[in-house]
Design a protein around this motif. Structure first.
Motif, short mmCIF file in Angstrom:
data_model
loop_
_atom_site.label_atom_id
_atom_site.label_comp_id
_atom_site.label_asym_id
_atom_site.label_seq_id
_atom_site.Cartn_x
_atom_site.Cartn_y
_atom_site.Cartn_z
N GLN A 1 0.76 -1.16 0.18
CA GLN A 1 -0.03 0.05 0.25
C GLN A 1 1.21 1.12 0.08
O GLN A 1 0.88 2.16 -0.80
CB GLN A 1 -0.87 0.08 1.28
CG GLN A 1 -2.06 0.93 1.42
CD GLN A 1 -2.68 1.19 2.42
OE1 GLN A 1 -3.01 0.61 3.33
NE2 GLN A 1 -3.59 1.72 2.20
N LEU B 1 1.64 3.83 -2.91
CA LEU B 1 1.26 5.54 -2.97
C LEU B 1 2.84 5.88 -2.93
O LEU B 1 2.47 7.08 -4.04
CB LEU B 1 1.00 5.29 -0.90
CG LEU B 1 1.35 6.73 -0.49
CD1 LEU B 1 -0.04 7.97 -1.10
CD2 LEU B 1 1.13 7.02 0.72
N GLY C 1 -0.21 11.43 2.11
CA GLY C 1 -1.07 11.28 1.49
C GLY C 1 -2.57 11.96 1.42
O GLY C 1 -3.50 11.96 0.52
N ALA D 1 -1.74 12.81 -1.66
CA ALA D 1 -2.26 12.08 -2.74
C ALA D 1 -4.16 12.22 -3.41
O ALA D 1 -4.52 12.46 -3.65
CB ALA D 1 -2.37 10.81 -2.71
N TRP E 1 -5.49 4.78 0.34
CA TRP E 1 -5.02 6.17 0.88
C TRP E 1 -5.18 7.15 1.16
O TRP E 1 -4.73 7.98 2.25
CB TRP E 1 -3.82 6.58 -0.68
CG TRP E 1 -3.24 5.51 -1.50
CD1 TRP E 1 -2.72 4.74 -1.22
CD2 TRP E 1 -2.69 5.52 -2.69
NE1 TRP E 1 -1.78 4.20 -1.77
CE2 TRP E 1 -2.09 4.99 -2.86
CE3 TRP E 1 -3.00 6.18 -3.56
CZ2 TRP E 1 -1.72 4.29 -4.67
CZ3 TRP E 1 -2.57 5.81 -5.39
CH2 TRP E 1 -2.22 5.25 -5.25
N TRP F 1 -4.46 7.42 4.92
CA TRP F 1 -3.35 8.27 5.41
C TRP F 1 -3.60 9.69 5.92
O TRP F 1 -2.57 10.18 6.77
CB TRP F 1 -1.93 8.31 4.96
CG TRP F 1 -1.58 6.75 4.44
CD1 TRP F 1 -1.33 6.31 2.90
CD2 TRP F 1 -0.48 6.12 4.89
NE1 TRP F 1 -1.01 4.66 2.79
CE2 TRP F 1 -0.56 4.72 4.23
CE3 TRP F 1 -0.38 5.47 5.90
CZ2 TRP F 1 0.16 3.69 4.44
CZ3 TRP F 1 -0.52 4.43 6.54
CH2 TRP F 1 0.17 3.20 5.36
#
Length: 100
Positions: free
Chosen positions: A12, A16, A77, A80, A93, A96
């Motif tokens: 994961q 990311l 995060g 993103a 994500w 996060w």
């Protein structure tokens, strides 16, 4: 020349990192093509690339647990999430963004 992909033992986090690295490259190019140059976006890209991604590049190893601090993962995060309409964005994500 693009930096090599960052390998992390946690899939994961690896995803990311790959997503953020690609978006930073796109954002930097987009910021430089604006008139005038979008200095705030260039600055944000510098922080993500030269602080967060460099930290991951130095710390992460394939096959090992992710050593990144929560504040770094949260910042990645957040970046993103700014691209959550991108087809490659993964909803996992979002977790996060809510780390304490």
């Amino acid at each position: 020349m693009a930096e090599p992909a960052i390998e992390c033992g946690e899939p994961q986090v690896a995803g990311l990192l790959a997503f953020v690295a690609a978006r930073v490259e796109e954002d930097r190019l987009g910021a430089q093509l604006t008139t005038p140059v979008d200095e705030s976006l260039v600055g944000r890209c510098d922080v993500v690339e030269r602080v967060l991604l460099d930290m991951a590049r130095d710390a992460c190893r394939p096959g090992e647990p992710c050593p990144l601090p929560e504040r770094c993962l949260r910042a990645l995060g957040e970046y993103a999430f700014a691209h959550s309409t991108h087809p490659d964005f993964h909803p996992a994500w979002l977790a996060w963004r809510i780390l304490r």
